[in-house]
Design a protein around this motif. Structure first.
Motif, PDB file in Angstrom:
ATOM      1  N   ALA A  64       0.832  -1.200   0.000  1.00  0.00           N
ATOM      2  CA  ALA A  64       0.000   0.000   0.000  1.00  0.00           C
ATOM      3  C   ALA A  64       0.871   1.256   0.000  1.00  0.00           C
ATOM      4  O   ALA A  64       2.030   1.245   0.421  1.00  0.00           O
ATOM      5  CB  ALA A  64      -0.926  -0.004   1.210  1.00  0.00           C
ATOM      6  N   ASP A  65       0.282   2.342  -0.477  1.00  0.00           N
ATOM      7  CA  ASP A  65       1.001   3.621  -0.529  1.00  0.00           C
ATOM      8  C   ASP A  65       0.091   4.707   0.057  1.00  0.00           C
ATOM      9  O   ASP A  65      -0.941   5.020  -0.531  1.00  0.00           O
ATOM     10  CB  ASP A  65       1.355   3.961  -1.982  1.00  0.00           C
ATOM     11  N   PRO A  66       0.425   5.239   1.236  1.00  0.00           N
ATOM     12  CA  PRO A  66       1.623   4.966   2.034  1.00  0.00           C
ATOM     13  C   PRO A  66       1.559   3.608   2.736  1.00  0.00           C
ATOM     14  O   PRO A  66       0.471   3.084   2.967  1.00  0.00           O
ATOM     15  CB  PRO A  66       1.610   6.110   3.057  1.00  0.00           C
ATOM     16  N   ALA A  67       2.730   3.087   3.054  1.00  0.00           N
ATOM     17  CA  ALA A  67       2.817   1.769   3.680  1.00  0.00           C
ATOM     18  C   ALA A  67       2.438   1.871   5.158  1.00  0.00           C
ATOM     19  O   ALA A  67       3.051   2.643   5.896  1.00  0.00           O
ATOM     20  CB  ALA A  67       4.233   1.219   3.547  1.00  0.00           C
ATOM     21  N   PRO A  68       1.441   1.108   5.613  1.00  0.00           N
ATOM     22  CA  PRO A  68       1.082   1.124   7.032  1.00  0.00           C
ATOM     23  C   PRO A  68       2.095   0.342   7.858  1.00  0.00           C
ATOM     24  O   PRO A  68       2.326  -0.840   7.616  1.00  0.00           O
ATOM     25  CB  PRO A  68      -0.293   0.455   7.053  1.00  0.00           C
ATOM     26  N   LEU A  69       2.702   1.002   8.818  1.00  0.00           N
ATOM     27  CA  LEU A  69       3.696   0.368   9.690  1.00  0.00           C
ATOM     28  C   LEU A  69       3.342   0.645  11.142  1.00  0.00           C
ATOM     29  O   LEU A  69       2.763   1.686  11.468  1.00  0.00           O
ATOM     30  CB  LEU A  69       5.102   0.904   9.410  1.00  0.00           C
ATOM     31  N   SER A  70       3.709  -0.278  12.014  1.00  0.00           N
ATOM     32  CA  SER A  70       3.589  -0.014  13.436  1.00  0.00           C
ATOM     33  C   SER A  70       4.723   0.905  13.879  1.00  0.00           C
ATOM     34  O   SER A  70       5.732   1.076  13.172  1.00  0.00           O
ATOM     35  CB  SER A  70       3.643  -1.328  14.227  1.00  0.00           C
ATOM     36  N   HIS A 109      13.575   4.179   2.088  1.00  0.00           N
ATOM     37  CA  HIS A 109      13.908   5.263   1.166  1.00  0.00           C
ATOM     38  C   HIS A 109      12.883   5.346   0.033  1.00  0.00           C
ATOM     39  O   HIS A 109      12.583   4.350  -0.628  1.00  0.00           O
ATOM     40  CB  HIS A 109      15.311   5.068   0.582  1.00  0.00           C
ATOM     41  N   GLY A 110      12.351   6.523  -0.160  1.00  0.00           N
ATOM     42  CA  GLY A 110      11.424   6.759  -1.255  1.00  0.00           C
ATOM     43  C   GLY A 110      10.017   6.254  -1.028  1.00  0.00           C
ATOM     44  O   GLY A 110       9.181   6.322  -1.932  1.00  0.00           O
ATOM     45  N   ARG A 111       9.712   5.737   0.185  1.00  0.00           N
ATOM     46  CA  ARG A 111       8.383   5.198   0.465  1.00  0.00           C
ATOM     47  C   ARG A 111       7.716   6.003   1.571  1.00  0.00           C
ATOM     48  O   ARG A 111       8.225   6.045   2.701  1.00  0.00           O
ATOM     49  CB  ARG A 111       8.477   3.736   0.902  1.00  0.00           C
ATOM     50  N   PRO A 112       6.596   6.639   1.315  1.00  0.00           N
ATOM     51  CA  PRO A 112       5.841   7.246   2.406  1.00  0.00           C
ATOM     52  C   PRO A 112       5.246   6.163   3.298  1.00  0.00           C
ATOM     53  O   PRO A 112       4.885   5.078   2.823  1.00  0.00           O
ATOM     54  CB  PRO A 112       4.750   8.047   1.688  1.00  0.00           C
ATOM     55  N   VAL A 113       5.173   6.442   4.566  1.00  0.00           N
ATOM     56  CA  VAL A 113       4.660   5.460   5.522  1.00  0.00           C
ATOM     57  C   VAL A 113       3.539   6.106   6.340  1.00  0.00           C
ATOM     58  O   VAL A 113       3.447   7.332   6.453  1.00  0.00           O
ATOM     59  CB  VAL A 113       5.769   4.943   6.456  1.00  0.00           C
ATOM     60  N   ARG A 114       2.708   5.256   6.916  1.00  0.00           N
ATOM     61  CA  ARG A 114       1.623   5.706   7.784  1.00  0.00           C
ATOM     62  C   ARG A 114       1.740   4.988   9.121  1.00  0.00           C
ATOM     63  O   ARG A 114       1.765   3.753   9.165  1.00  0.00           O
ATOM     64  CB  ARG A 114       0.264   5.434   7.141  1.00  0.00           C
ATOM     65  N   VAL A 115       1.831   5.754  10.200  1.00  0.00           N
ATOM     66  CA  VAL A 115       2.062   5.196  11.530  1.00  0.00           C
ATOM     67  C   VAL A 115       1.037   5.788  12.494  1.00  0.00           C
ATOM     68  O   VAL A 115       0.721   6.990  12.417  1.00  0.00           O
ATOM     69  CB  VAL A 115       3.490   5.508  12.030  1.00  0.00           C
ATOM     70  N   THR A 116       0.531   4.971  13.399  1.00  0.00           N
ATOM     71  CA  THR A 116      -0.472   5.419  14.372  1.00  0.00           C
ATOM     72  C   THR A 116       0.057   5.214  15.786  1.00  0.00           C
ATOM     73  O   THR A 116       0.617   4.165  16.114  1.00  0.00           O
ATOM     74  CB  THR A 116      -1.788   4.643  14.190  1.00  0.00           C
ATOM     75  N   GLY A 117      -0.118   6.216  16.623  1.00  0.00           N
ATOM     76  CA  GLY A 117       0.300   6.141  18.014  1.00  0.00           C
ATOM     77  C   GLY A 117      -0.251   7.319  18.775  1.00  0.00           C
ATOM     78  O   GLY A 117      -1.003   8.146  18.249  1.00  0.00           O
ATOM     79  N   PHE A 118       0.118   7.421  20.052  1.00  0.00           N
ATOM     80  CA  PHE A 118      -0.328   8.563  20.850  1.00  0.00           C
ATOM     81  C   PHE A 118       0.820   9.541  21.041  1.00  0.00           C
ATOM     82  O   PHE A 118       1.994   9.176  20.965  1.00  0.00           O
ATOM     83  CB  PHE A 118      -0.923   8.122  22.192  1.00  0.00           C
ATOM     84  N   LEU A 119       0.473  10.778  21.307  1.00  0.00           N
ATOM     85  CA  LEU A 119       1.459  11.840  21.450  1.00  0.00           C
ATOM     86  C   LEU A 119       2.000  11.914  22.870  1.00  0.00           C
ATOM     87  O   LEU A 119       1.269  11.744  23.848  1.00  0.00           O
ATOM     88  CB  LEU A 119       0.840  13.189  21.093  1.00  0.00           C
ATOM     89  N   ALA A 120       3.276  12.189  22.960  1.00  0.00           N
ATOM     90  CA  ALA A 120       3.918  12.514  24.223  1.00  0.00           C
ATOM     91  C   ALA A 120       4.806  13.725  23.986  1.00  0.00           C
ATOM     92  O   ALA A 120       5.491  13.799  22.955  1.00  0.00           O
ATOM     93  CB  ALA A 120       4.732  11.332  24.745  1.00  0.00           C
ATOM     94  N   LEU A 121       4.783  14.664  24.905  1.00  0.00           N
ATOM     95  CA  LEU A 121       5.590  15.885  24.791  1.00  0.00           C
ATOM     96  C   LEU A 121       6.559  15.928  25.963  1.00  0.00           C
ATOM     97  O   LEU A 121       6.151  15.836  27.122  1.00  0.00           O
ATOM     98  CB  LEU A 121       4.697  17.129  24.808  1.00  0.00           C
ATOM     99  N   ASP A 122       7.864  16.063  25.653  1.00  0.00           N
ATOM    100  CA  ASP A 122       8.842  16.118  26.737  1.00  0.00           C
ATOM    101  C   ASP A 122       8.845  17.508  27.372  1.00  0.00           C
ATOM    102  O   ASP A 122       8.018  18.380  27.030  1.00  0.00           O
ATOM    103  CB  ASP A 122      10.230  15.704  26.250  1.00  0.00           C
ATOM    104  N   TYR A 149      10.977   8.749   5.765  1.00  0.00           N
ATOM    105  CA  TYR A 149      12.164   8.499   6.585  1.00  0.00           C
ATOM    106  C   TYR A 149      13.131   9.680   6.533  1.00  0.00           C
ATOM    107  O   TYR A 149      13.318  10.323   5.500  1.00  0.00           O
ATOM    108  CB  TYR A 149      12.869   7.245   6.090  1.00  0.00           C
ATOM    109  N   THR A 150      13.736   9.958   7.680  1.00  0.00           N
ATOM    110  CA  THR A 150      14.826  10.912   7.766  1.00  0.00           C
ATOM    111  C   THR A 150      15.935  10.278   8.596  1.00  0.00           C
ATOM    112  O   THR A 150      15.650   9.570   9.574  1.00  0.00           O
ATOM    113  CB  THR A 150      14.372  12.241   8.398  1.00  0.00           C
ATOM    114  N   PRO A 151      17.209  10.472   8.217  1.00  0.00           N
ATOM    115  CA  PRO A 151      18.296   9.808   8.957  1.00  0.00           C
ATOM    116  C   PRO A 151      18.550  10.400  10.341  1.00  0.00           C
ATOM    117  O   PRO A 151      19.376   9.875  11.084  1.00  0.00           O
ATOM    118  CB  PRO A 151      19.507  10.005   8.043  1.00  0.00           C
TER     119      PRO A 151
END
Length: 241
Positions: free
Chosen positions: A121-127, A144-157, A203-205
């Motif tokens: 799928a595009d974007p690729a669903p990842l945990s 590299h070159g693949r948009p991804v979709r990730v779901t989680g909750f927010l935490a602010l330091d 992705y970013t390094p």
């Protein structure tokens, strides 16, 4: 608490376990793979309760037919405290662990044995765990070159830096530990801790270190984000695979 009362408590506890196991409630306590064992435990408790009640009924009939000089000693009243965990299970569904726990525990990210193929799928669903492990340990080669979709909750330091988090567990909620992704890019103007987001990005390094245990915390370059409801299973079970 006499035997009949004990049988009633056993029956109620078994029924509560069956109720939790046949709904999503059990996911607040244990991982999905333990559902059959939870259902089996509930069934065993109910059978034990019915057997105890039947045994006591027959014994009562036999005792009524024969005179007895024995003096019955009452059971200690403290035994009724056994009802407290039962009432808690029935009446109170604990919330899933959130940002408070996540920021006070170091990331539990571990290097996997292997990396599977990205979803087509595009974007690729990842945990959260899958993206974090690929970004931190595989240096993003498969991302590299693949948009991804990730779901989680927010935490602010303490500085307000946002993290997308999923609490990963091995067995039950008591051993849950966070896996964190640092977010950068097109973020919502208002960030609320514990809000669930579906984030799309690339992705970013860039890589940070968790201040609690110095574990790797990879970044995700966000291109879009939207709020989503809390998922039925708020925990991630893939961290030790």
């Amino acid at each position: 608490m006499n035997r009949q009362s004990q049988a009633a408590v056993l029956f109620l506890l078994g029924a509560a376990l069956l109720h939790a196991g046949t709904t999503d409630l059990y996911l607040r306590y244990v991982k999905a793979g333990l559902r059959p064992m939870l259902l089996a435990s509930g069934a065993v408790l109910i059978v034990a309760a019915l057997a105890t009640a039947l045994y006591e009924r027959r014994r009562g009939r036999r005792a009524g037919a024969q005179p007895s000089a024995a003096h019955a000693h009452p059971e200690p009243r403290v035994a009724w405290l056994l009802l407290l965990p039962l009432l808690a299970l029935i009446m109170v569904a604990p919330p899933a662990l959130g940002s408070y726990s996540a920021l006070r525990s170091g990331t539990a990210l571990q290097k996997p044995y292997a990396y599977g193929r990205l979803p087509a799928a595009d974007p690729a669903p990842l945990s959260v765990v899958d993206y974090a492990s690929r970004a931190a340990y595989d240096h993003g080669r498969s991302l590299h070159g693949r948009p991804v979709r990730v779901t989680g909750f927010l935490a602010l330091d303490g500085s307000g830096a946002p993290y997308l988090v999923r609490m990963a567990l091995n067995c039950c909620a008591a051993d849950a530990q966070p896996v964190k992704i640092a977010l950068t890019g097109a973020l919502p103007p208002v960030l609320r801790p514990d809000a669930w987001l579906e984030v799309t990005g690339t992705y970013t390094p860039r890589l940070a270190r968790d201040p609690v245990n110095n574990g790797p915390v990879p970044y995700l370059l966000v291109t879009s984000a939207k709020p989503v409801p809390v998922p039925p299973d708020p925990y991630d079970e893939t961290w030790n695979n």
